[in-house]
Design an enzyme around this catalytic site. Structure first.
Site, short mmCIF file in Angstrom:
data_model
loop_
_atom_site.label_atom_id
_atom_site.label_comp_id
_atom_site.label_asym_id
_atom_site.label_seq_id
_atom_site.Cartn_x
_atom_site.Cartn_y
_atom_site.Cartn_z
N SER A 130 0.83 -1.20 0.00
CA SER A 130 0.00 0.00 0.00
C SER A 130 0.86 1.25 0.00
O SER A 130 1.93 1.28 0.59
CB SER A 130 -0.92 0.02 1.22
OG SER A 130 -1.66 1.23 1.25
N GLY A 132 0.34 3.54 -2.99
CA GLY A 132 0.23 4.15 -4.30
C GLY A 132 1.58 4.30 -4.96
O GLY A 132 2.59 3.71 -4.55
N LYS A 184 -4.51 -6.40 3.62
CA LYS A 184 -4.48 -5.31 2.63
C LYS A 184 -5.90 -4.98 2.16
O LYS A 184 -6.24 -3.82 1.93
CB LYS A 184 -3.61 -5.72 1.44
CG LYS A 184 -3.62 -4.72 0.27
CD LYS A 184 -3.19 -3.33 0.70
CE LYS A 184 -2.81 -2.44 -0.48
NZ LYS A 184 -3.78 -2.32 -1.55
N HIS A 187 -7.47 -2.97 4.81
CA HIS A 187 -6.86 -1.63 4.70
C HIS A 187 -7.61 -0.81 3.65
O HIS A 187 -7.96 0.35 3.87
CB HIS A 187 -5.39 -1.76 4.32
CG HIS A 187 -4.75 -0.48 3.82
ND1 HIS A 187 -4.98 0.00 2.54
CD2 HIS A 187 -3.92 0.40 4.41
CE1 HIS A 187 -4.33 1.14 2.37
NE2 HIS A 187 -3.67 1.40 3.49
N ASN A 188 -7.85 -1.41 2.50
CA ASN A 188 -8.52 -0.68 1.42
C ASN A 188 -9.97 -0.37 1.77
O ASN A 188 -10.50 0.68 1.38
CB ASN A 188 -8.44 -1.48 0.12
CG ASN A 188 -7.06 -1.41 -0.51
OD1 ASN A 188 -6.08 -1.11 0.15
ND2 ASN A 188 -6.99 -1.69 -1.79
N GLU A 191 -9.82 2.53 3.90
CA GLU A 191 -9.49 3.66 3.02
C GLU A 191 -10.75 4.20 2.35
O GLU A 191 -10.97 5.42 2.30
CB GLU A 191 -8.49 3.17 1.97
CG GLU A 191 -8.10 4.20 0.92
CD GLU A 191 -7.20 3.58 -0.13
OE1 GLU A 191 -7.48 3.78 -1.33
OE2 GLU A 191 -6.23 2.88 0.24
N HIS A 451 -38.87 -21.04 14.64
CA HIS A 451 -37.43 -21.09 14.85
C HIS A 451 -37.04 -21.12 16.32
O HIS A 451 -35.89 -21.42 16.65
CB HIS A 451 -36.77 -19.88 14.17
CG HIS A 451 -36.86 -19.90 12.68
ND1 HIS A 451 -36.17 -20.80 11.89
CD2 HIS A 451 -37.60 -19.15 11.81
CE1 HIS A 451 -36.45 -20.58 10.62
NE2 HIS A 451 -37.32 -19.58 10.54
#
Length: 471
Positions: A130, A132, A184, A187-188, A191, A451
């Site tokens: 990471s 860029g 990762k 992380h994105n 982001e 249920h």
């Protein structure tokens, strides 16, 4: 022929910058790209670093140019191109050679590739990178996944090229197989959410408070000197300060409001559903990007229902309210992200090192921020604890959640959309409600599907009387 210490395939933006970074740190590197002209142009433009770079014109030549046991980094698009590259390389490699996928892979693909490697053939590492273009060139954050012995072989290179936080490399092995690519991915997702929350507050200032871009830039710049200090706040101050040379207007005012994405935020949301881990801020951010792409429909909606944003009443919100709300939103977002990582760690048996993940994100990556150092400390104190309950962040939330509530309420009254911030607030309120409304859902489920349910008194009758009435 002098042999290189490492190879790299794929000289797109990220691959080219990573190769220059490796060469700059003193490692001889051999490179190959499917288009030979790209390889030649890359080396021709490498300047003083060119002597450490060997340009190759075929995969066989790349392999021959490397010292054994070989290590080759793949910087190609995720998905089938990675599988195709592995298939092409495998017959050329020897036992003990290693392939490293440094692209934005889906961690499930990385799991599969690691399993295939375990059956024979070249070793395999999947690493999330990471930062860029700038990070790849000068120091990214690196999240490794694979066998410890394979990581150890390449660790000197990865730690040398990684970003440094107070001298500590931001490159760590997260766990086996797809662990690095999963971290990762999250992380994105964070982001996506961080960017969306910033955009939402920008929208409040622009549409609700009629602030010009230059004034908005000044606020972002001021916030970047306090608890919100981060790369994303820093660049938000920068982009709102730029004037378009063609129109002499702020450049943000001439950019089309249709956000792109490469899918990693979506992957985060999908995996969260598989793991039953609530991440509403990230999910809202993904939804917002999808909605932004529907420009024609949004214009149709504005024509039919009238423009949503209205100016806030004077004095309804102050800049300090926005800053405090952003602090609360950021804490809630990161808390959800780390809770998702913890759920994955348990599900896949990865023993993911949450404090180390926070440390790796302190520099080099897109979500680097001042808060991550405190997060690393809180996660080290009690790894299984949700961050909102860590004393440092609980104190922050006690001080800031009222500003978030005020912002969301005022924005809703004036039609200013805040999907991520509002979702964070709703989750926070659910997390501080001891008696929720899920008892109604359980009653409904029992009525139409028998249920059953648990009783608060621990009694043995786990069905309602409607079952006896043919409900």
């Amino acid at each position: 022929m002098t042999q290189s210490e490492i190879g790299l395939i794929g000289l797109g933006t990220m691959g080219a910058m990573l190769a220059l970074n490796i060469a700059e740190k003193g490692f001889a590197i051999a490179v190959w790209n499917r288009t030979t002209e790209v390889t030649q142009r890359f080396v021709a433009n490498a300047g003083d670093l060119a002597p450490r770079i060997t340009a190759t014109q075929s995969l066989a030549e790349l392999v021959r140019s490397l010292k054994a046991p070989r290590a080759i980094i793949l910087m190609v698009p995720a998905g089938q191109p990675v599988d195709d590259q592995i298939a092409a390389l495998t017959p050329l490699l020897d036992e003990g050679d290693m392939i490293i996928d440094a692209g934005n892979a889906n961690f499930r693909d990385t799991n599969r590739r690691a399993q295939d490697a375990a059956k024979g053939g070249p070793q395999f590492l999947g690493i999330g990178v990471s930062g860029g273009e700038e990070g790849a060139r000068h120091g990214p954050s690196i999240m490794g996944g694979g066998r410890a012995q394979d990581w150890a072989r390449i660790e000197p290179v990865l730690q040398a090229i990684a970003a440094k936080y107070e001298g500590t490399p931001c490159a760590t092995l997260m766990g086996e197989a797809g662990a690095g690519h999963f971290v990762k991915t999250v992380h994105n997702g964070i982001e996506y959410a961080d960017m969306q929350m910033i955009a939402e507050v920008y929208g409040v200032m622009r549409d609700g408070m009629s602030m010009p871009a230059a004034a908005i830039s000044g606020l972002f710049d001021g916030w970047n000197k306090g608890p919100l200090q981060s790369y994303l706040i820093e660049i938000s101050a920068a982009v709102t300060a730029v004037v378009d040379q063609k129109t002499n207007r702020p450049i943000v005012d001439v950019i089309l409001d249709r956000a792109g994405q490469k899918g990693t935020g979506r992957w985060t949301a999908i995996e969260a559903q598989h793991l039953s881990a609530p991440i509403p801020v990230i999910e809202a951010a993904v939804m917002a990007r999808n909605t932004s792409a529907r420009l024609e429909e949004r214009l149709k909606g504005e024509a039919r229902f009238g423009a949503a944003p209205q100016t806030l009443p004077e004095g309804a919100l102050m800049p300090q309210d926005l800053e405090a709300a952003m602090i609360a939103g950021k804490i809630l977002c990161y808390a959800q992200g780390f809770a998702l990582i913890s759920a994955a760690s348990d599900e896949f048996g990865w023993a993911l090192p949450l404090p180390e993940i926070a440390k790796v994100w302190r520099e080099g990556c897109i979500i680097r921020s001042a808060m991550l150092n405190d997060m690393a400390q809180a996660l080290a104190e009690e790894p299984g604890r949700n961050l909102i309950f860590a004393p440092f962040f609980a104190d922050h939330l006690e001080k800031s959640h009222k500003a978030l509530r005020k912002l969301v309420a005022q924005a809703a009254l004036c039609g200013l959309p805040l999907p991520a911030l509002a979702s964070g607030l709703a989750w926070f309120d659910m997390m501080r409600t001891g008696r929720s409304t899920a008892n109604m859902i359980q009653a409904q489920r029992d009525f139409f599907g028998a249920h059953g349910f648990e009783r608060i008194d621990g009694g043995a009758d786990h069905h309602g009387p409607w079952a006896l009435q043919g409900g």
